[in-house]
Scaffold this motif. Structure first.
Motif, short mmCIF file in Angstrom:
data_model
loop_
_atom_site.label_atom_id
_atom_site.label_comp_id
_atom_site.label_asym_id
_atom_site.label_seq_id
_atom_site.Cartn_x
_atom_site.Cartn_y
_atom_site.Cartn_z
N GLY A 23 0.79 -1.23 0.00
CA GLY A 23 0.00 0.00 0.00
C GLY A 23 0.82 1.28 0.00
N THR A 24 2.15 1.14 0.03
CA THR A 24 2.99 2.34 -0.04
C THR A 24 3.48 2.58 -1.46
N GLY A 25 3.23 1.64 -2.36
CA GLY A 25 3.72 1.77 -3.73
C GLY A 25 2.82 2.67 -4.56
N ALA A 26 3.22 2.86 -5.82
CA ALA A 26 2.49 3.77 -6.70
C ALA A 26 1.02 3.34 -6.83
N LEU A 27 0.80 2.08 -7.07
CA LEU A 27 -0.58 1.62 -7.28
C LEU A 27 -1.31 1.39 -5.95
N GLY A 28 -0.59 0.80 -5.00
CA GLY A 28 -1.21 0.49 -3.71
C GLY A 28 -1.69 1.73 -2.98
N SER A 46 3.66 -2.54 4.08
CA SER A 46 4.68 -2.80 3.06
C SER A 46 5.98 -3.18 3.76
N SER A 47 7.01 -3.43 2.96
CA SER A 47 8.23 -4.02 3.50
C SER A 47 8.99 -3.10 4.46
N LYS A 48 8.78 -1.79 4.36
CA LYS A 48 9.53 -0.88 5.25
C LYS A 48 8.59 -0.04 6.11
N VAL A 71 5.39 -5.28 6.92
CA VAL A 71 5.18 -6.71 6.75
C VAL A 71 6.14 -7.24 5.69
N ASP A 72 6.50 -8.49 5.83
CA ASP A 72 7.24 -9.16 4.76
C ASP A 72 6.34 -10.28 4.25
N VAL A 73 5.84 -10.14 3.02
CA VAL A 73 4.87 -11.12 2.52
C VAL A 73 5.46 -12.51 2.30
N THR A 74 6.78 -12.60 2.32
CA THR A 74 7.38 -13.93 2.12
C THR A 74 7.37 -14.74 3.41
N ALA A 164 10.40 -14.51 -14.76
CA ALA A 164 9.87 -14.85 -13.45
C ALA A 164 8.63 -14.02 -13.15
N TYR A 165 8.69 -12.74 -13.46
CA TYR A 165 7.56 -11.85 -13.18
C TYR A 165 6.30 -12.33 -13.92
N ALA A 166 6.48 -12.62 -15.24
CA ALA A 166 5.32 -13.04 -16.04
C ALA A 166 4.74 -14.34 -15.50
N SER A 168 4.98 -15.46 -12.46
CA SER A 168 4.36 -15.22 -11.14
C SER A 168 2.98 -14.60 -11.32
N LYS A 169 2.83 -13.70 -12.26
CA LYS A 169 1.54 -13.01 -12.43
C LYS A 169 0.50 -13.92 -13.09
N ALA A 170 0.95 -14.83 -13.97
CA ALA A 170 0.02 -15.85 -14.49
C ALA A 170 -0.45 -16.71 -13.31
N PRO A 195 -3.40 -4.67 -14.06
CA PRO A 195 -3.10 -3.37 -14.68
C PRO A 195 -2.23 -3.54 -15.92
N GLY A 196 -2.39 -2.57 -16.82
CA GLY A 196 -1.47 -2.46 -17.95
C GLY A 196 -0.22 -1.75 -17.48
N PHE A 197 0.12 -0.62 -18.09
CA PHE A 197 1.39 0.04 -17.83
C PHE A 197 1.19 1.36 -17.09
N PHE A 198 1.69 1.38 -15.87
CA PHE A 198 1.58 2.54 -14.98
C PHE A 198 2.99 2.81 -14.48
N PRO A 199 3.81 3.58 -15.22
CA PRO A 199 5.21 3.71 -14.85
C PRO A 199 5.39 4.08 -13.38
N GLN A 202 8.96 0.32 -9.58
CA GLN A 202 9.18 -1.09 -9.83
C GLN A 202 9.48 -1.41 -11.30
N ASN A 203 8.83 -0.70 -12.24
CA ASN A 203 9.03 -1.07 -13.64
C ASN A 203 9.79 -0.04 -14.46
N ARG A 204 10.10 1.13 -13.82
CA ARG A 204 10.79 2.17 -14.59
C ARG A 204 12.14 1.66 -15.10
N1 LIG Z 1 3.15 -0.18 -12.13
C1 LIG Z 1 2.72 -0.96 -13.13
O1 LIG Z 1 2.73 -0.58 -14.31
C2 LIG Z 1 2.18 -2.31 -12.84
C3 LIG Z 1 1.57 -3.00 -13.89
C4 LIG Z 1 1.04 -4.26 -13.65
C5 LIG Z 1 1.09 -4.80 -12.38
N2 LIG Z 1 1.69 -4.11 -11.38
C6 LIG Z 1 1.70 -4.74 -10.07
O2 LIG Z 1 1.07 -3.89 -9.17
C7 LIG Z 1 1.64 -4.04 -7.88
C8 LIG Z 1 2.14 -2.69 -7.37
O3 LIG Z 1 3.08 -2.19 -8.29
P1 LIG Z 1 3.67 -0.71 -8.16
O4 LIG Z 1 3.91 -0.24 -9.53
O5 LIG Z 1 2.83 0.09 -7.24
O6 LIG Z 1 5.08 -1.06 -7.51
P2 LIG Z 1 5.90 -0.29 -6.37
O7 LIG Z 1 7.29 -0.77 -6.50
O8 LIG Z 1 5.62 1.17 -6.40
O9 LIG Z 1 5.26 -0.91 -5.05
C9 LIG Z 1 5.53 -2.21 -4.65
C10 LIG Z 1 5.07 -2.39 -3.23
O10 LIG Z 1 5.36 -3.74 -2.85
C11 LIG Z 1 5.96 -3.70 -1.55
N3 LIG Z 1 6.79 -4.89 -1.34
C12 LIG Z 1 7.81 -5.36 -2.08
N4 LIG Z 1 8.32 -6.47 -1.52
C13 LIG Z 1 7.60 -6.71 -0.39
C14 LIG Z 1 7.63 -7.68 0.63
N5 LIG Z 1 8.52 -8.68 0.63
N6 LIG Z 1 6.71 -7.61 1.63
C15 LIG Z 1 5.81 -6.61 1.66
N7 LIG Z 1 5.73 -5.65 0.73
C16 LIG Z 1 6.61 -5.70 -0.29
C17 LIG Z 1 6.78 -2.42 -1.56
O11 LIG Z 1 7.13 -2.05 -0.24
C18 LIG Z 1 5.79 -1.48 -2.23
O12 LIG Z 1 4.84 -1.02 -1.28
C19 LIG Z 1 2.75 -5.08 -8.04
O13 LIG Z 1 2.26 -6.35 -7.74
C20 LIG Z 1 3.08 -4.99 -9.51
O14 LIG Z 1 3.64 -6.16 -10.00
C21 LIG Z 1 2.24 -2.88 -11.57
#
Ligand SMILES: NC(=O)c1ccc[n+]([C@@H]2O[C@H](COP(=O)([O-])OP(=O)(O)OC[C@H]3O[C@@H](n4cnc5c(N)ncnc54)[C@H](O)[C@@H]3O)[C@@H](O)[C@H]2O)c1
Length: 262
Positions: A23-28, A46-48, A71-74, A164-166, A168-170, A195-199, A202-204
């Motif tokens: 939830g701290t990432g761009a999409l979350g 999120s991880s930090k 949290v660490d999701v692993t 690996a990413y592809a 994992s997402k499948a 989602p499609g492409f949301f720079p 993580q993907n930049r």
């Molecule tokens: N941005 C895109 O274009 C895009 C497109 C398709 C799918 N996605 C997916 O959407 C999701 C969010 O992507 P984003 O672009 O916001 O990425 P991001 O890098 O901005 O955010 C990733 C988030 O995952 C968390 N994270 C990573 N490892 C972790 C762990 N071990 N435990 C807990 N949290 C952890 C990070 O702390 C961060 O909050 C991802 O699953 C990504 O694969 C993104």
């Protein structure tokens, strides 16, 4: 009934609690903001811890009350700690969004086995563990629960150099369908948002000029998405009333990318 009340009854989340992992990432963060504006109480994880604190501060600056927790999701143990802390803060969890993800690009012969394991551990195993841990508590809710797993256009078709990413997402979409059928009669719905492409961070690093050109050629709308454009679909899939008969689905929000074939 006037329109606002009708929509609120259909989509509203007043009194419900959502945990957004990643939830701290761009999409979350955009999803946390959207669910909160729609009435939900949100826990961002999120991880930090520092990222969680920053996300909470950002949301509070916008007038949104939220709590953050590392949290660490692993790690199942870490997820149990998150769940128990969320239950302590909020009493129950109605919705879970699995939005943690990592990525890396390599040619196939250079794929490193440890990097493969790491991506699988966060994206696929992490999604499975979080579903497991939170479903345990959702089963005790009067109204069950709803899960949204974040897939990708890679869930449908593998993009080059992200093996690996592809995969994992499948797997995330496959897992989503399996969880949906397992818990359909016990009040838990589980869907995927792809989602499609949301720079973003993580993907930049994998968006080189050639890839950008290919993405734009393959995206009928000829533009990237804005994270806010995921919110409507997320609310539909998570909402108790509007989404009540939707489970096991994968909704693509991708400017037409997976619909196009040229
Ligand atoms: N941005 C895109 O274009 C895009 C497109 C398709 C799918 N996605 C997916 O959407 C999701 C969010 O992507 P984003 O672009 O916001 O990425 P991001 O890098 O901005 O955010 C990733 C988030 O995952 C968390 N994270 C990573 N490892 C972790 C762990 N071990 N435990 C807990 N949290 C952890 C990070 O702390 C961060 O909050 C991802 O699953 C990504 O694969 C993104």
């Amino acid at each position: 009934m006037e329109t606002g009340a009708f929509l609120k009854e259909l989509f509203g989340m007043d009194g419900q609690v959502a945990v957004i992992i990643g939830g701290t990432g761009a999409l979350g963060l955009a999803l946390a903001r959207g669910l909160s504006k729609n009435g939900a109480k949100v826990v961002v994880a999120s991880s930090k811890q520092t990222s969680c604190d920053a996300a909470v501060e950002t949301l509070r600056g916008e007038g949104i009350d939220a709590v953050g927790r590392q949290v660490d999701v692993t790690s199942r143990e870490s997820l149990v700690e998150l769940r128990d802390a969320a239950l302590q803060f909020t009493g129950k969890v109605d919705m879970l969004v699995n939005c943690a993800g990592v990525n890396a690009a390599d040619s196939f012969l250079d794929v490193d086995a440890d990097a493969w394991d790491r991506i699988m551990a966060v994206n696929l195993k992490g999604t499975m563990l979080a579903c497991q841990v939170f479903i345990e508590s959702m089963l005790k809710n009067d109204n069950g629960g709803s899960i949204l797993n974040i897939g990708s256009v890679n869930s449908d078709r593998p993009l080059s150099r992200v093996f690996a990413y592809a995969a994992s997402k499948a797997g995330v979409v496959n897992l989503t369908r399996n969880i949906a059928q397992e818990f359909a009669e016990r009040g838990i719905r589980c869907n995927a948002l792809c989602p499609g492409f949301f720079p973003a961070e993580q993907n930049r690093k994998i968006l080189d000029d050639k890839r950008v050109e290919n993405i734009m050629n393959g995206t009928p709308m000829k533009r990237y998405g804005d994270p806010g454009e995921l919110v409507g679909a997320a609310i539909l899939l998570l909402s108790r009333n509007a989404g009540s008969y939707i489970t096991g689905s994968a909704v693509y929000v991708d400017g037409g990318f997976t619909a196009s074939w040229f």
